[in-house]
Write an enzyme that holds these catalytic residues in place. Structure first.
Site, PDB file in Angstrom:
ATOM      1  N   ARG A 179      76.508   6.090 -22.865  1.00 49.73           N
ATOM      2  CA  ARG A 179      77.597   5.380 -22.168  1.00 49.73           C
ATOM      3  C   ARG A 179      77.614   3.894 -22.516  1.00 49.73           C
ATOM      4  NH1 ARG A 179      77.439   7.271 -15.947  1.00 49.73           N
ATOM      5  NH2 ARG A 179      77.559   5.025 -15.654  1.00 49.73           N
ATOM      6  N   ARG A 210      69.613   7.476 -21.157  1.00 49.42           N
ATOM      7  CA  ARG A 210      70.482   8.597 -20.774  1.00 49.42           C
ATOM      8  C   ARG A 210      71.416   9.037 -21.904  1.00 49.42           C
ATOM      9  NH1 ARG A 210      73.971   7.700 -15.662  1.00 49.42           N
ATOM     10  NH2 ARG A 210      74.570   5.897 -16.883  1.00 49.42           N
ATOM     11  N   LYS A 221      72.070  10.556  -8.983  1.00 49.68           N
ATOM     12  CA  LYS A 221      73.158  11.065  -8.123  1.00 49.68           C
ATOM     13  C   LYS A 221      74.038  12.047  -8.894  1.00 49.68           C
ATOM     14  CE  LYS A 221      74.982   6.987  -7.613  1.00 49.68           C
ATOM     15  NZ  LYS A 221      74.098   6.189  -8.475  1.00 49.68           N
ATOM     16  N   ARG A 223      80.909   2.496  -2.223  1.00 51.52           N
ATOM     17  CA  ARG A 223      79.930   1.585  -2.816  1.00 51.52           C
ATOM     18  C   ARG A 223      79.973   0.206  -2.174  1.00 51.52           C
ATOM     19  NH1 ARG A 223      79.478   4.157  -8.215  1.00 51.52           N
ATOM     20  NH2 ARG A 223      77.941   3.000  -9.376  1.00 51.52           N
ATOM     21  N   ARG A 264      74.540  -3.948 -13.052  1.00 46.78           N
ATOM     22  CA  ARG A 264      74.833  -2.846 -12.126  1.00 46.78           C
ATOM     23  C   ARG A 264      73.802  -2.792 -11.004  1.00 46.78           C
ATOM     24  NH1 ARG A 264      74.822   1.793 -16.238  1.00 46.78           N
ATOM     25  NH2 ARG A 264      75.045   3.168 -14.450  1.00 46.78           N
TER      26      ARG A 264
HETATM   27  P1  AP5 Z   1      72.149  10.051 -13.431  1.00 48.61           P
HETATM   28  O1  AP5 Z   1      72.248  11.359 -12.719  1.00 48.61           O
HETATM   29  O2  AP5 Z   1      73.169   9.753 -14.473  1.00 48.61           O
HETATM   30  O3  AP5 Z   1      72.052   8.872 -12.375  1.00 48.61           O
HETATM   31  P2  AP5 Z   1      73.199   8.255 -11.473  1.00 48.61           P
HETATM   32  O4  AP5 Z   1      72.551   7.861 -10.201  1.00 48.61           O
HETATM   33  O5  AP5 Z   1      74.369   9.180 -11.384  1.00 48.61           O
HETATM   34  O6  AP5 Z   1      73.525   6.984 -12.333  1.00 48.61           O
HETATM   35  P3  AP5 Z   1      74.922   6.438 -12.835  1.00 48.61           P
HETATM   36  O7  AP5 Z   1      74.606   5.470 -13.912  1.00 48.61           O
HETATM   37  O8  AP5 Z   1      75.886   7.532 -13.203  1.00 48.61           O
HETATM   38  O9  AP5 Z   1      75.363   5.799 -11.561  1.00 48.61           O
HETATM   39  P4  AP5 Z   1      76.260   4.652 -11.410  1.00 48.61           P
HETATM   40  O10 AP5 Z   1      76.341   4.772  -9.966  1.00 48.61           O
HETATM   41  O11 AP5 Z   1      75.912   3.311 -11.885  1.00 48.61           O
HETATM   42  O12 AP5 Z   1      77.473   5.035 -12.402  1.00 48.61           O
HETATM   43  P5  AP5 Z   1      78.908   5.585 -12.073  1.00 48.61           P
HETATM   44  O13 AP5 Z   1      79.307   6.484 -13.166  1.00 48.61           O
HETATM   45  O14 AP5 Z   1      78.988   6.073 -10.672  1.00 48.61           O
HETATM   46  O15 AP5 Z   1      70.688   9.978 -14.056  1.00 48.61           O
HETATM   47  C1  AP5 Z   1      70.300   8.905 -14.884  1.00 48.61           C
HETATM   48  C2  AP5 Z   1      69.338   9.402 -15.972  1.00 48.61           C
HETATM   49  O16 AP5 Z   1      68.104   9.798 -15.381  1.00 48.61           O
HETATM   50  C3  AP5 Z   1      69.824  10.627 -16.754  1.00 48.61           C
HETATM   51  O17 AP5 Z   1      69.472  10.481 -18.090  1.00 48.61           O
HETATM   52  C4  AP5 Z   1      69.106  11.812 -16.119  1.00 48.61           C
HETATM   53  O18 AP5 Z   1      68.923  12.843 -17.045  1.00 48.61           O
HETATM   54  C5  AP5 Z   1      67.793  11.174 -15.682  1.00 48.61           C
HETATM   55  N1  AP5 Z   1      67.257  11.752 -14.448  1.00 48.61           N
HETATM   56  C6  AP5 Z   1      67.949  12.129 -13.351  1.00 48.61           C
HETATM   57  N2  AP5 Z   1      67.112  12.584 -12.398  1.00 48.61           N
HETATM   58  C7  AP5 Z   1      65.852  12.465 -12.906  1.00 48.61           C
HETATM   59  C8  AP5 Z   1      64.549  12.738 -12.393  1.00 48.61           C
HETATM   60  N3  AP5 Z   1      64.357  13.221 -11.149  1.00 48.61           N
HETATM   61  N4  AP5 Z   1      63.481  12.471 -13.169  1.00 48.61           N
HETATM   62  C9  AP5 Z   1      63.635  11.976 -14.405  1.00 48.61           C
HETATM   63  N5  AP5 Z   1      64.840  11.692 -14.960  1.00 48.61           N
HETATM   64  C10 AP5 Z   1      65.940  11.935 -14.212  1.00 48.61           C
HETATM   65  O19 AP5 Z   1      79.756   4.233 -12.128  1.00 48.61           O
HETATM   66  C11 AP5 Z   1      79.995   3.565 -13.343  1.00 48.61           C
HETATM   67  C12 AP5 Z   1      80.893   2.367 -13.103  1.00 48.61           C
HETATM   68  O20 AP5 Z   1      82.167   2.793 -12.542  1.00 48.61           O
HETATM   69  C13 AP5 Z   1      80.367   1.341 -12.104  1.00 48.61           C
HETATM   70  O21 AP5 Z   1      79.476   0.423 -12.702  1.00 48.61           O
HETATM   71  C14 AP5 Z   1      81.682   0.680 -11.648  1.00 48.61           C
HETATM   72  O22 AP5 Z   1      82.172  -0.219 -12.632  1.00 48.61           O
HETATM   73  C15 AP5 Z   1      82.649   1.856 -11.580  1.00 48.61           C
HETATM   74  N6  AP5 Z   1      82.661   2.501 -10.253  1.00 48.61           N
HETATM   75  C16 AP5 Z   1      82.297   3.786  -9.974  1.00 48.61           C
HETATM   76  N7  AP5 Z   1      82.438   4.050  -8.670  1.00 48.61           N
HETATM   77  C17 AP5 Z   1      82.884   2.905  -8.099  1.00 48.61           C
HETATM   78  C18 AP5 Z   1      83.189   2.542  -6.749  1.00 48.61           C
HETATM   79  N8  AP5 Z   1      83.048   3.408  -5.715  1.00 48.61           N
HETATM   80  N9  AP5 Z   1      83.619   1.278  -6.510  1.00 48.61           N
HETATM   81  C19 AP5 Z   1      83.766   0.394  -7.518  1.00 48.61           C
HETATM   82  N10 AP5 Z   1      83.482   0.673  -8.821  1.00 48.61           N
HETATM   83  C20 AP5 Z   1      83.036   1.922  -9.101  1.00 48.61           C
END
Ligand code: AP5
Length: 214
Positions: free
Chosen positions: A158, A125, A13, A86, A169
């Site tokens: 991270r 990552r 995402k 979420r 997660r």
């Molecule tokens: P990446 O693009 O980083 O994936 P992502 O889906 O964004 O994963 P995140 O870990 O960032 O999502 P998340 O939703 O858990 O974390 P967030 O920061 O939102 O890609 C992942 C890897 O794959 C990378 O290395 C990339 O290079 C590779 N890749 C990408 N596409 C690829 C492809 N097609 N092929 C091969 N490789 C590929 O949230 C973190 C924390 O914040 C949560 O755990 C929670 O504690 C809090 N939080 C955030 N939002 C909320 C909310 N709305 N409500 C409550 N808590 C929240």
């Protein structure tokens, strides 16, 4: 244009949202990035959310929604919400907050990926400390080890990339976030993209989908 990118952690995402935001000229609103910046800045919000992030647990809805209203809905016109909503409560709040402003979402894209592939991606990552650009040790390596291709910043891992945090997660995702797929399908806003495809394929399918909205 108001978009939501939905999907399990590791689905890509953030990677897609940063590229789409740049190409389409809209704001990339990542709640994860907002919270990580708050932790780094030592703000009150940062102190509250740090343990949730490190443990892979969701931050409480009330605080998350308040931050999104202030930093995104009140501040920006066109955006892609990455990682928000979420929970059903957050989605209801978003719908109500947009309705109060006479607005609505244009589209929700669901990036589907299985847990095994998500785990490989997350534990490999690398993220740029300066500009936030994502890489992967094996799948999308930077040209120079430890250095961001985009801005020359330092790459880091991270704190929620340990296997234990990733498993938590993913469990949180299945229990609390996955029901949003049906929620947005009922509202005829949802399109699913197979996120296991190469990054460029996923990006071109995403941009194609957004073409009628631009
Ligand atoms: P990446 O693009 O980083 O994936 P992502 O889906 O964004 O994963 P995140 O870990 O960032 O999502 P998340 O939703 O858990 O974390 P967030 O920061 O939102 O890609 C992942 C890897 O794959 C990378 O290395 C990339 O290079 C590779 N890749 C990408 N596409 C690829 C492809 N097609 N092929 C091969 N490789 C590929 O949230 C973190 C924390 O914040 C949560 O755990 C929670 O504690 C809090 N939080 C955030 N939002 C909320 C909310 N709305 N409500 C409550 N808590 C929240």
């Amino acid at each position: 244009m108001k978009l939501v990118f939905l999907g399990p952690p590791g689905a890509g995402k953030g990677t897609q949202a940063s590229r789409v935001a740049e190409k389409v000229g809209i704001f990339h609103a990542s709640t994860g990035d907002i919270f990580r910046a708050a932790v780094k800045g030592g703000t009150d919000v940062g102190k509250t959310v740090k343990d949730y992030l490190d443990g892979g647990r969701l931050v409480p809805d009330e605080l998350t929604c308040r931050v999104v209203e202030q930093e995104v809905l009140d501040a920006r016109k066109d955006y892609v919400l990455d990682g928000f909503p979420r929970t059903i409560a957050q989605a209801d709040m978003l719908e109500a907050a947009l309705a109060r402003r006479g607005q609505k979402l244009d589209a929700v894209i669901h990036y589907a990926l299985d847990d095994a592939e998500a785990t490989v991606r997350l534990t490999g990552r690398l993220v740029c400390r300066k500009c936030g650009w994502n890489f992967h040790k094996v799948n999308m390596p930077p040209k120079k080890q430890g250095v961001c291709d985009q801005c020359g910043g330092e790459l880091y891992i991270r704190s929620d990339s340990t296997l234990e945090a990733v498993q938590k997660r993913l469990a949180e995702y299945h229990e609390k976030t996955e029901p949003l797929v049906a929620y947005y399908a009922r509202r005829n806003l949802l399109t699913t993209i197979d996120a296991s495809q190469p990054f460029e394929t996923v990006l071109s399918q995403t941009l194609e989908l957004l073409r009628p909205l631009r």
